[in-house]
Write an enzyme that holds these catalytic residues in place. Structure first.
Site, PDB file in Angstrom:
ATOM      1  N   ARG A  30     -18.524   0.602  -6.124  1.00 56.74           N
ATOM      2  CA  ARG A  30     -17.423   0.337  -5.183  1.00 56.74           C
ATOM      3  C   ARG A  30     -18.038   0.211  -3.800  1.00 56.74           C
ATOM      4  O   ARG A  30     -18.733   1.122  -3.337  1.00 56.74           O
ATOM      5  CB  ARG A  30     -16.413   1.489  -5.252  1.00 56.74           C
ATOM      6  CG  ARG A  30     -15.270   1.397  -4.252  1.00 56.74           C
ATOM      7  CD  ARG A  30     -14.406   0.161  -4.555  1.00 56.74           C
ATOM      8  NE  ARG A  30     -13.145   0.200  -3.838  1.00 56.74           N
ATOM      9  CZ  ARG A  30     -12.982  -0.110  -2.566  1.00 56.74           C
ATOM     10  NH1 ARG A  30     -14.008  -0.471  -1.829  1.00 56.74           N
ATOM     11  NH2 ARG A  30     -11.789  -0.069  -2.023  1.00 56.74           N
ATOM     12  N   GLU A  38      -5.646  -6.478  -3.613  1.00 54.27           N
ATOM     13  CA  GLU A  38      -5.503  -6.145  -5.031  1.00 54.27           C
ATOM     14  C   GLU A  38      -5.276  -7.406  -5.849  1.00 54.27           C
ATOM     15  O   GLU A  38      -4.665  -8.366  -5.375  1.00 54.27           O
ATOM     16  CB  GLU A  38      -4.307  -5.183  -5.181  1.00 54.27           C
ATOM     17  CG  GLU A  38      -4.164  -4.577  -6.542  1.00 54.27           C
ATOM     18  CD  GLU A  38      -5.372  -3.781  -6.975  1.00 54.27           C
ATOM     19  OE1 GLU A  38      -5.757  -3.922  -8.135  1.00 54.27           O
ATOM     20  OE2 GLU A  38      -5.951  -3.036  -6.166  1.00 54.27           O
ATOM     21  N   ARG A  75     -17.209   5.853 -10.086  1.00 49.49           N
ATOM     22  CA  ARG A  75     -17.809   4.684  -9.447  1.00 49.49           C
ATOM     23  C   ARG A  75     -18.848   5.133  -8.433  1.00 49.49           C
ATOM     24  O   ARG A  75     -18.654   6.138  -7.748  1.00 49.49           O
ATOM     25  CB  ARG A  75     -16.747   3.845  -8.741  1.00 49.49           C
ATOM     26  CG  ARG A  75     -15.661   3.328  -9.654  1.00 49.49           C
ATOM     27  CD  ARG A  75     -14.584   2.586  -8.894  1.00 49.49           C
ATOM     28  NE  ARG A  75     -13.917   3.432  -7.913  1.00 49.49           N
ATOM     29  CZ  ARG A  75     -12.933   3.036  -7.128  1.00 49.49           C
ATOM     30  NH1 ARG A  75     -12.504   1.797  -7.186  1.00 49.49           N
ATOM     31  NH2 ARG A  75     -12.365   3.856  -6.266  1.00 49.49           N
TER      32      ARG A  75
END
Length: 200
Positions: A30, A38, A75
């Site tokens: 990330r 999104e 992540r």
């Protein structure tokens, strides 16, 4: 580290080379201090395409960590430079493909990234002009001063969405739809019905 695939504008999958990521480990990365639209939202496809241009699958990247290496979703939280030496996190913000978002304590490049956002806003780059903010729905207008408030949606039997304050979460990080209600800090609810990630 080698890019395996781009998941969305701010998330990719990479194979480690023994540096920040263990050798041959495959992990989601990330990008720190940024947030891209999104999936399904305005400019999301543009942001994903731009990230794929900067970080094509098969290319090598240099990565740096900050204070927290991983988030609660497993992540890796990283700053990334491509083979040409471009600081990808900052570049995506400067071109208007991402917003600058700070999630303390990871703030190593905040001054540089927030400056890039100021420049993108002033230039009207990318999402700053392509995606005008939708005005809040007005309950009352001059023509109908006593318009009733909209119905509050009935809460379905869904798990709660992720809280504010964690590194930004995208629908690709969640197993399915979640309840966000009227508080949607990660912008997972595209149609305003209180349910995030309905397309998962």
């Amino acid at each position: 580290m080698v890019v395996l695939r781009i998941i969305d504008g701010d998330t990719l999958e990479a194979r480690g080379d023994g540096g920040v990521l263990p050798k041959d480990a495959v992990a989601r990365v990330r990008l720190l201090e940024i947030d891209t639209p999104e999936r399904g939202a305005c400019f999301a496809d543009d942001a994903t395409a731009r990230t794929a241009t900067l970080l094509p699958p098969g290319s090598r990247i240099r990565a740096e960590r900050d204070v927290e290496l991983t988030d609660r979703y497993g992540r890796y939280l990283l700053y990334v430079w491509n083979e040409q030496g471009t600081f990808v996190n900052e570049s995506l913000v400067r071109s208007g493909h991402a917003e600058a978002v700070l999630y303390p304590p990871n703030d190593k490049y905040w001054a540089k990234i927030s400056d890039a956002e100021d420049a993108a806003q002033q230039a009207g780059a990318g999402l700053w002009t392509a995606c005008p903010e939708q005005p809040e729905t007005s309950i009352s207008t001059p023509d109908t001063p006593d318009a009733p408030a909209p119905d509050t949606p009935e809460r379905p039997n869904l798990p709660d969405g992720p809280p504010a304050g964690v590194p930004d979460v995208d629908c690709s990080d969640l197993p399915g739809p979640v309840w966000v209600g009227s508080d949607d800090p990660h912008r997972l609810d595209r149609d305003g019905d209180g349910i995030g990630c309905e397309a998962n």
